[in-house]
Write a protein that holds these residues in place. Structure first.
Motif, PDB file in Angstrom:
ATOM      1  N   UNK A   5     -87.531  21.276  13.118  1.00 12.36           N
ATOM      2  CA  UNK A   5     -86.466  22.182  13.543  1.00 12.36           C
ATOM      3  C   UNK A   5     -86.996  23.121  14.617  1.00 12.36           C
ATOM      4  N   UNK A   6     -86.292  23.192  15.749  1.00 14.99           N
ATOM      5  CA  UNK A   6     -86.635  24.127  16.823  1.00 14.99           C
ATOM      6  C   UNK A   6     -85.474  25.070  17.043  1.00 14.99           C
ATOM      7  N   UNK A   7     -85.740  26.374  16.941  1.00 15.24           N
ATOM      8  CA  UNK A   7     -84.690  27.382  17.085  1.00 15.24           C
ATOM      9  C   UNK A   7     -85.131  28.461  18.057  1.00 15.24           C
ATOM     10  N   UNK A 133     -77.667  25.593  13.499  1.00 15.61           N
ATOM     11  CA  UNK A 133     -78.122  26.500  12.441  1.00 15.61           C
ATOM     12  C   UNK A 133     -77.520  26.177  11.085  1.00 15.61           C
ATOM     13  N   UNK A 134     -76.230  25.866  11.036  1.00 15.68           N
ATOM     14  CA  UNK A 134     -75.602  25.577   9.742  1.00 15.68           C
ATOM     15  C   UNK A 134     -76.218  24.335   9.109  1.00 15.68           C
ATOM     16  N   UNK A 135     -76.399  23.291   9.903  1.00 10.50           N
ATOM     17  CA  UNK A 135     -77.051  22.074   9.403  1.00 10.50           C
ATOM     18  C   UNK A 135     -78.472  22.381   8.965  1.00 10.50           C
ATOM     19  N   UNK A 136     -79.188  23.155   9.764  1.00  8.38           N
ATOM     20  CA  UNK A 136     -80.581  23.484   9.440  1.00  8.38           C
ATOM     21  C   UNK A 136     -80.685  24.206   8.103  1.00  8.38           C
ATOM     22  N   UNK A 137     -79.779  25.154   7.862  1.00  5.53           N
ATOM     23  CA  UNK A 137     -79.813  25.881   6.591  1.00  5.53           C
ATOM     24  C   UNK A 137     -79.641  24.934   5.406  1.00  5.53           C
ATOM     25  N   UNK A 156     -82.828  42.120  21.880  1.00  7.75           N
ATOM     26  CA  UNK A 156     -82.026  42.445  20.700  1.00  7.75           C
ATOM     27  C   UNK A 156     -80.569  42.490  21.125  1.00  7.75           C
ATOM     28  N   UNK A 157     -79.696  41.775  20.405  1.00  7.95           N
ATOM     29  CA  UNK A 157     -78.285  41.692  20.785  1.00  7.95           C
ATOM     30  C   UNK A 157     -77.359  42.505  19.888  1.00  7.95           C
ATOM     31  N   UNK A 158     -77.767  42.738  18.657  1.00 11.20           N
ATOM     32  CA  UNK A 158     -76.935  43.556  17.779  1.00 11.20           C
ATOM     33  C   UNK A 158     -75.772  42.834  17.139  1.00 11.20           C
ATOM     34  N   UNK A 159     -75.675  41.519  17.324  1.00 11.05           N
ATOM     35  CA  UNK A 159     -74.598  40.764  16.697  1.00 11.05           C
ATOM     36  C   UNK A 159     -74.632  39.320  17.140  1.00 11.05           C
ATOM     37  N   UNK A 160     -74.069  38.448  16.317  1.00  6.39           N
ATOM     38  CA  UNK A 160     -74.069  37.022  16.596  1.00  6.39           C
ATOM     39  C   UNK A 160     -74.535  36.242  15.381  1.00  6.39           C
ATOM     40  N   UNK A 161     -74.384  34.936  15.436  1.00  4.99           N
ATOM     41  CA  UNK A 161     -74.774  34.085  14.316  1.00  4.99           C
ATOM     42  C   UNK A 161     -76.291  34.076  14.156  1.00  4.99           C
ATOM     43  N   UNK A 162     -76.720  34.006  12.883  1.00  4.41           N
ATOM     44  CA  UNK A 162     -78.140  34.019  12.590  1.00  4.41           C
ATOM     45  C   UNK A 162     -78.538  32.764  11.814  1.00  4.41           C
ATOM     46  N   UNK A 163     -79.772  32.330  12.017  1.00  7.08           N
ATOM     47  CA  UNK A 163     -80.283  31.196  11.253  1.00  7.08           C
ATOM     48  C   UNK A 163     -80.435  31.574   9.791  1.00  7.08           C
TER      49      UNK A 163
END
Length: 205
Positions: A5-7, A133-137, A156-163
């Motif tokens: 997995x590469x993220x 990310x969803x598949x990886x989880x 740093x973005x302060x929001x968004x989807x996380x692994x």
């Protein structure tokens, strides 16, 4: 084959839309393209090396759609990433995708962990997951991923989807490699190490 997995991640753990502003705007995300300023020669060397080790690719539906809209149009035979992605077998996990026009694509529509476990038994070196990310989880929870490559970008973005989103299955990891690019990306490579262990520091006497 090993499953890797590469993220790409920000320092606050966001994995959404690293490549371009319009890559993934779901949920009203407007900060896409955050990885681009850090894509230096060191970054390119890392990515090229990993793609050279791959004998197949596994993608979630959203990442597959992004890749399929871009990489088939990159026809330069000297491009090591496009050459690999366009030629090698690709597997996309999706319950809704019915047909896939990108050459050498197979749709995994049911019991994805079992199908992936079967793919891993085939001869070869690596099946590479990028993003997704969803598949990886889900595959981390099933113990199917053999190596996790996390590229932390100095932003740093302060929001968004996380692994590692709320509710992910607990997991311990063993650090096997650390490397820093000239632009400030810090690579951490891990091997899953089972369930976390817990304890407490002794109170002072």
């Amino acid at each position: 084959m090993r499953l890797t997995l590469t993220e790409f991640l920000t320092l606050d753990g966001v994995v959404q839309g690293p490549g371009m502003p319009e890559e993934d705007t779901s949920g009203g995300f407007t900060r896409g393209g955050w990885s681009f300023p850090y894509a230096d020669e060191d970054f390119g060397r890392l990515m090229t090396g990993w793609f050279e080790e791959a004998d197949a690719f596994l993608l979630g539906r959203r990442t597959y759609d992004i890749f399929a809209a871009h990489w088939p149009r990159v026809t330069d035979p000297a491009d090591p990433i496009a050459t690999k992605l366009n030629a090698l077998p690709k597997y996309v996990a999706s319950r809704t995708l019915r047909t896939a026009e990108w050459r050498n694509t197979t749709i995994l529509s049911d019991d994805v962990p079992a199908r992936v476990a079967e793919l891993k038994k085939r001869p070869g070196r690596e099946i590479g997951i990028s993003g997704s990310a969803e598949l990886a989880r889900s595959l981390l929870a099933e113990g199917l991923i053999d190596e996790v490559r996390l590229l932390f970008h100095p932003v740093v973005l302060g929001g968004g989807k996380k692994l590692f989103a709320e509710g992910i299955a607990p997991l311990a990891l063993r650090l096997t490699r650390v490397e820093t690019t000239a632009s400030g990306i810090v690579l951490h490579v891990y091997e899953p190490a089972g369930a976390p262990e817990y304890g407490s520091f002794p109170a002072p006497e």
